[in-house]
Scaffold this active site. Structure first.
Site, short mmCIF file in Angstrom:
data_model
loop_
_atom_site.label_atom_id
_atom_site.label_comp_id
_atom_site.label_asym_id
_atom_site.label_seq_id
_atom_site.Cartn_x
_atom_site.Cartn_y
_atom_site.Cartn_z
N HIS A 55 -7.35 -4.88 10.22
CA HIS A 55 -7.03 -4.58 8.82
C HIS A 55 -5.69 -5.19 8.43
O HIS A 55 -4.78 -5.29 9.26
CB HIS A 55 -7.05 -3.07 8.53
CG HIS A 55 -5.87 -2.30 9.00
ND1 HIS A 55 -5.92 -1.37 10.03
CD2 HIS A 55 -4.58 -2.27 8.58
CE1 HIS A 55 -4.75 -0.83 10.21
NE2 HIS A 55 -3.90 -1.37 9.34
N ASP A 102 0.81 -1.21 0.00
CA ASP A 102 0.00 0.00 0.00
C ASP A 102 0.85 1.27 0.00
O ASP A 102 2.06 1.23 0.15
CB ASP A 102 -0.93 0.00 1.23
CG ASP A 102 -0.22 -0.48 2.50
OD1 ASP A 102 1.00 -0.26 2.64
OD2 ASP A 102 -0.89 -1.09 3.35
N ASN A 106 -7.69 -3.13 14.44
CA ASN A 106 -9.08 -3.40 14.03
C ASN A 106 -9.18 -4.57 13.05
O ASN A 106 -10.23 -4.81 12.47
CB ASN A 106 -9.71 -2.15 13.42
CG ASN A 106 -9.00 -1.68 12.15
OD1 ASN A 106 -8.01 -2.28 11.71
ND2 ASN A 106 -9.50 -0.61 11.56
N GLU A 160 -9.77 -2.08 5.38
CA GLU A 160 -10.42 -1.76 6.64
C GLU A 160 -11.72 -2.55 6.82
O GLU A 160 -12.36 -2.95 5.84
CB GLU A 160 -10.74 -0.26 6.70
CG GLU A 160 -9.53 0.65 6.55
CD GLU A 160 -8.72 0.79 7.82
OE1 GLU A 160 -8.91 -0.04 8.74
OE2 GLU A 160 -7.88 1.70 7.90
#
Length: 247
Positions: free
Chosen positions: A138, A67, A136, A143
């Site tokens: 990800h 990314d 979380n 996400e």
């Protein structure tokens, strides 16, 4: 899915680097999928030491990064392109033309994403994909959401992710709110996946990964469908999981 519990972050990094070394010695032209953030830094340091000792070479290796932030050029000090140069590429013998990172400055985002996936396919796909995991759940910048994108795409970062990344910036206002990331389909196409996690703050996310339940609320849980995944966690994290009878 194989789960390895090690003493601490240092041992986790060493074990990960040893797996990289084994795979790269078996196939010198290995195609790597690489990650950024604090988790893989120790692994990259171990790999640099292996290169310096003559135990390893990146000369024929190709690397694709997961990314990149939207709006940050490769020369920006907090871009992931810069991160990879500082943490790995400039210290090993990898060829510049064999390192690929999504272009966060590209105006035509859809074309950039499509071209990135096509480039990965052109190189035969990723042999070994390195992953961290967000608090979380990800992976990359995929996400939690109602649905997940298969291919490389632009994503709005979760507030929890923005807050976690703010430690690298002077203020919250400077943290990019969008990014380009390989999609879950792109990641799951890798022939082998190595996920690293350390510390109690990752317990909830890793518990979801290992729970047996696959949900878009925890993108990492999709790794359960992959045939060759190794998860390395440290004892601190494992102790948290054991309390929930998960690991």
């Amino acid at each position: 899915m194989q789960v390895l519990v090690v003493k601490d972050y240092q041992e986790m990094s060493r074990k990960a680097a040893e797996l990289f070394r084994t795979r790269m010695q078996d196939k010198s032209s290995l195609v790597l999928g690489l990650a950024t953030g604090s988790t893989p830094v120790g692994t990259y340091q171990e790999l640099i030491q292996m290169v310096e000792k003559g135990e390893l070479s990146f000369e024929k290796t190709t690397a694709f990064n997961l990314d990149e932030y939207c709006g940050l050029g490769s020369d920006h000090r907090q871009s992931y392109a810069r991160f990879m140069q500082d943490q790995l590429f400039q210290s090993v013998d990898i060829q510049t033309g064999r390192t690929f990172i999504p272009n966060g400055m590209e105006e035509d985002v859809q074309e950039e994403c499509a071209n990135y996936d096509a480039l990965i396919e052109k190189h035969g796909g990723i042999d070994l994909q390195l992953l961290g995991i967000g608090g979380n759940g990800h992976i990359g910048f995929n996400e939690p959401d109602k649905s997940l994108s298969a291919g490389t795409h632009e994503v709005q970062l979760d507030e929890r992710t923005i807050q976690a990344n703010s430690r690298f910036f002077n203020s919250m206002d400077e943290v990019p709110k969008r990014a380009l990331t390989m999609g879950m389909g792109s990641i799951l196409k890798a022939k082998e996946i190595l996920l690293l996690a350390s510390g109690a703050n990752k317990a909830e996310a890793v518990a979801g990964l290992l729970s047996g339940k696959i949900t878009t609320d925890n993108p990492a849980s999709f790794l359960q469908v992959h045939p060759k995944v190794t998860v390395i966690i440290d004892r601190e994290l494992a102790d948290c999981l054991e309390e929930e009878k998960i690991a």
